[in-house]
Design a protein around this motif. Structure first.
Motif, short mmCIF file in Angstrom:
data_model
loop_
_atom_site.label_atom_id
_atom_site.label_comp_id
_atom_site.label_asym_id
_atom_site.label_seq_id
_atom_site.Cartn_x
_atom_site.Cartn_y
_atom_site.Cartn_z
N THR A 1 0.86 -1.18 0.00
CA THR A 1 0.00 0.00 0.00
C THR A 1 0.89 1.22 0.00
OG1 THR A 1 -1.76 -1.15 1.21
CG2 THR A 1 -1.81 1.25 1.21
N ILE A 2 0.78 2.02 -1.05
CA ILE A 2 1.55 3.25 -1.19
C ILE A 2 0.59 4.41 -1.00
CG2 ILE A 2 3.06 4.58 -2.71
CD1 ILE A 2 3.62 2.02 -4.24
N SER A 3 0.87 5.26 -0.02
CA SER A 3 -0.05 6.35 0.28
C SER A 3 0.72 7.58 0.68
CB SER A 3 -1.02 5.94 1.41
OG SER A 3 -0.31 5.57 2.57
N GLU A 4 0.05 8.71 0.56
CA GLU A 4 0.64 9.96 1.02
C GLU A 4 0.79 9.92 2.54
OE1 GLU A 4 -0.62 13.66 -1.45
OE2 GLU A 4 -2.39 12.41 -1.23
N PRO A 5 1.84 10.51 3.07
CA PRO A 5 2.03 10.48 4.53
C PRO A 5 0.98 11.32 5.23
CG PRO A 5 3.64 11.92 3.50
CD PRO A 5 2.92 11.23 2.39
N HIS A 6 0.74 10.98 6.50
CA HIS A 6 -0.23 11.75 7.28
C HIS A 6 0.21 13.20 7.42
CE1 HIS A 6 -1.62 7.73 9.23
NE2 HIS A 6 -2.32 8.02 8.16
N GLN A 7 1.52 13.42 7.55
CA GLN A 7 2.00 14.79 7.61
C GLN A 7 1.94 15.45 6.25
OE1 GLN A 7 2.41 16.51 10.09
NE2 GLN A 7 2.61 15.08 11.78
N GLY A 8 1.65 14.68 5.20
CA GLY A 8 1.52 15.25 3.88
C GLY A 8 0.08 15.56 3.51
N LEU A 9 -0.82 15.52 4.49
CA LEU A 9 -2.19 15.93 4.22
C LEU A 9 -2.19 17.34 3.65
CD1 LEU A 9 -4.02 14.70 7.45
CD2 LEU A 9 -4.24 13.74 5.18
N HIS A 10 -3.00 17.56 2.65
CA HIS A 10 -3.06 18.89 2.08
C HIS A 10 -4.48 19.42 2.17
CE1 HIS A 10 -2.97 15.77 -1.12
NE2 HIS A 10 -4.06 16.38 -1.53
N PHE A 11 -4.62 20.68 1.81
CA PHE A 11 -5.87 21.38 2.04
C PHE A 11 -6.39 21.94 0.73
CE2 PHE A 11 -2.95 21.71 5.54
CZ PHE A 11 -3.67 21.26 6.61
N GLY A 12 -7.71 22.10 0.65
CA GLY A 12 -8.30 22.67 -0.54
C GLY A 12 -9.72 22.21 -0.73
N VAL A 13 -10.15 22.22 -1.99
CA VAL A 13 -11.52 21.85 -2.36
C VAL A 13 -11.46 20.67 -3.31
CG1 VAL A 13 -12.38 24.19 -2.03
CG2 VAL A 13 -11.48 23.53 -4.26
#
Length: 737
Positions: free
Chosen positions: A638-650
């Motif tokens: 499972t390859i996923s973005e890191p939790h600290q890499g959460l980003h913001f937007g719409v």
């Protein structure tokens, strides 16, 4: 092999991510005056009133420059391109309290709502006069010149006495922003607090349930910009700037640009059709995507190469044809295989003593082509070269071998003394019969050993402590020549407890265990042909245990004598067995995901999907290559973005998906959304075409739906704007284990 990509989902209540409004330091940076007064109750007494004592104390923190190591990550990644038009760029900082260590707008304006003194501003091409191409160009001025001011710009108003004098002549980076543009991009002072928060990740994290809790481990400060990148293709530069000493942005009567200190900056390109977003990059590893698909690591021949079957078989097994220079200087063809193979390697036959003394014994003959396979011999030479290149290890290993030989010589000498003392026992009791049986051996003694037989009585007692011979519990008369306990048949035996390993042995075993994870091995030895790992590819492999053993044998070959060092080798073998798991499989990822997401999450599990596979080593090899070694071949990745890499937007429709803020359900989707992109009251389009969020109105609008009657905190506001990380799951069926 099949793939199961997952859809974007909101963080559930068990997601190990927590948001906090801020982390306020115990005291803010600045200059403080401490006054101490003392007064006794009886003022009429002489000396009852003392003069007050004052002390100036400077509390210093980062102000004009930022240590690059403090930047944990940025999004979008530096120099990346992708469909970022619906995302708000942000920066993640390691010092958790850094955004609140100083006051924002310190030029006569109080800090409203714990606003940070740092802000992230996004500029497009043609907006900054000093950087028209948005390449991240800044001007360098000394701190002294910044404090003195410039008549052509509006700079910060700071207390020179509060600045470390040793820093006045050091440079800092600044950008001059047109005042009208800054007023359009920077939110109101009361709204700045919504653009910074603290986020934690890890198993010990807890959801936001109040302001009394403190961030746990793995905490980072996050600062977000209020501007969206444009919908069309364009380059942007993000600047983390200082607001200290400035006045709130507004109409400038003099029309001067505002000089801001840039603490960190990076550039990226927003392109809706680009394939460099996380989802598109990770999606290349699915089957049917050519050389990008996840596949075994091997130099597979081209379909139209026309190679004979036996040569194609060798390539499929991970063998690479290379030039081989013999000891006589001749150039010949040979086959090389590194430690990473697309198959389970057969067990390598070992010598009688368990260790290969040289590389020549590891040159294997390949019968199909009549050439040599040099992989194991190369491993032996690489191990020896790495050992010689490390003076600490080589010195420790040589010292350990000398100590082992000294112990061996001492034990042999001790055994000789015991045998001679036994043969020289008195002629009474059972000893004479034993001595008679050993008489032939005594006749073959050397002159020195015959001299030692002459030692009797008092001389023997005097030598007993030196030879390690225990004395009798009770003193005996010197006239009675009883046999000493050392050569009685019932003499005390040595302790059967295993001896404790020496510090040198533990140090050498730890170095060899690290080498066993291929630490320090040149990349060319791991991947001998770059075509085995093309750009944007993921390759799985089995680890050849024989290659690892040959590597360690080469490192242990320094000053090694097979006969004299058998005990030391056995000691090292025993210590190595307790130095952790030997890697059996792994993966190599060559992709823009590695530099773009430094803390990329890669989880390996078994077929059931519930049991994780132990990761023995994870390290970035170069700019875009990630190496991971496992205890066994995984069945699912499972390859996923890191939790600290959460980003913001719409989302793609320009809506903010509402999430619950109830305790225990923080982040759960509510199934409702707020249109942001299409609402001109929430997303303001500036005269220059920039799309900027009205932070204050948006926070109030979101609070109406998720927290009626109460305003949102910065952490709660961040939860609403979170776009959950994307992930891709790959399953491997029928993998040879």
């Amino acid at each position: 092999m099949t793939t199961h990509p997952t859809e974007q989902s909101a963080p559930a209540d068990d997601t190990p991510v927590a948001f906090y409004d801020h982390l306020l330091p115990g005291i803010e940076a600045g200059r403080y005056r401490i006054t101490v007064e003392q007064q006794l109750p009886a003022e009429q007494l002489p000396g009852a009133r003392l003069d007050p004592v004052e002390q100036i104390v400077d509390v210093r923190a980062a102000q004009f420059r930022l240590d690059p190591a403090w930047v944990h990550a940025v999004y979008p990644a530096a120099h990346s391109q992708g469909p970022f038009n619906g995302l708000l760029p942000h920066i993640t900082l390691n010092p958790t309290a850094l955004p609140w260590e100083r006051e924002s707008f310190t030029a006569g304006v109080q800090n409203p709502g714990r606003a940070p003194w740092l802000a992230l501003l996004l500029f497009g091409e043609g907006e900054l006069p000093g950087d028209p191409n948005a390449l991240g160009t800044t001007a360098s001025v000394t701190i002294r010149a910044l404090l003195d001011g410039d008549a052509a710009v509006s700079g910060p108003v700071l207390d020179r006495d509060a600045v470390d004098p040793t820093l006045l002549d050091t440079p800092c980076q600044v950008v001059d922003v047109p005042g009208e543009l800054l007023a359009q991009l920077l939110p109101q002072p009361s709204d700045l607090a919504f653009l910074a928060h603290v986020r934690t990740g890890g198993k010990d994290a807890a959801p936001v349930e109040g302001q009394d809790s403190r961030p746990g481990q793995d905490a980072h400060a996050v600062i977000t910009t209020a501007r969206f990148p444009g919908a069309g293709r364009g380059r942007y530069v993000a600047h983390l700037v200082s607001l200290e000493g400035h006045t709130p942005p507004g109409p400038q009567a003099d029309g001067k640009p505002v000089r801001l200190v840039s603490l960190h900056s990076w550039t990226f390109t927003s392109c809706p059709q680009s394939g460099d977003g996380f989802g598109r990059l990770a999606g290349r590893f699915v089957p049917g995507n050519g050389e990008h698909s996840a596949a075994p690591l091997r130099p597979a021949p081209a379909a139209d190469s026309g190679l004979p079957d036996e040569l194609g078989t060798l390539l499929e097994q991970g063998m690479v044809p290379m030039t081989h220079i013999t000891e006589s200087g001749e150039r010949a063809l040979a086959w090389y295989s590194g430690p990473f193979l697309p198959r389970v390697a057969p067990e390598l036959p070992r010598p009688a003593d368990g260790h290969f003394p040289d590389a020549d014994g590891l040159l294997l003959h390949e019968p199909h082509t009549g050439t040599f396979a040099t992989g194991y011999a190369c491993a032996w030479n690489v191990g020896r070269a790495l050992a010689l290149a490390d003076p600490g290890f080589s010195t420790t290993l040589v010292r350990l071998r000398h100590q082992g030989r000294l112990r061996r010589a001492t034990d042999r000498q001790y055994a000789t003394y015991r045998r001679q003392l036994f043969l020289s026992a008195p002629s009474t009791g059972p000893a004479p019969r034993m001595a008679a049986r050993m008489a032939p051996r005594a006749a073959a003694l050397t002159p020195r050993e015959q001299f030692e037989e002459l030692l009797r009585g008092d001389a023997l007692d005097a030598l007993a402590p030196t030879l390690g011979i225990p004395e009798d519990d009770e003193p005996r008369p010197r006239t009675v020549r009883a046999a000493p306990a050392a050569y009685r048949l019932d003499a005390p035996k040595r302790s059967s407890a295993p001896p404790q390993a020496s510090p040198d042995a533990r140090e050498a075993a730890a170095w060899l265990a690290k080498l066993r994870t291929l630490s320090g091995v040149p990349f060319d030895c791991l991947v001998p042909d770059q075509r085995m790992l093309p750009p944007e590819s993921l390759r799985l492999f089995h680890v050849d245990r024989g290659w690892l053993d040959a590597l360690l044998d080469g490192a242990r070959s320094l000053d090694r004598h097979p006969g004299a060092d058998a005990t030391t080798d056995a000691e090292l073998d025993e210590l190595l067995n307790g130095q952790g798991t030997v890697p059996a499989a792994g993966l190599l990822l060559r992709s823009a995901l590695v530099p773009g997401w430094p803390t990329l999450r890669v989880e390996a599990r078994t077929a059931s999907g519930t049991t994780p596979v132990e990761v023995i080593r994870r390290e970035a090899l170069g700019a875009d290559v990630l190496l991971m070694l496992f205890e066994k071949m995984p069945d699912r990745l499972t390859i996923s973005e890191p939790h600290q890499g959460l980003h913001f937007g719409v989302d793609d429709q320009g809506n903010v998906a509402l999430r619950s803020l109830a305790p225990g359900e923080v982040g759960r989707p509510l199934g409702r959304s707020v249109p942001v992109g299409a609402d001109p009251a929430l997303t303001v389009t500036t005269p220059a075409g920039a799309r900027v969020l009205d932070i204050g109105r948006l926070a109030a609008r979101l609070a109406e739906d998720v927290k009626p009657g109460s305003p949102l905190s910065p952490a709660e506001f961040a939860v609403q704007l979170v776009r959950a990380p994307e992930q891709l799951t790959l399953t491997f069926e029928g993998t040879t284990r």
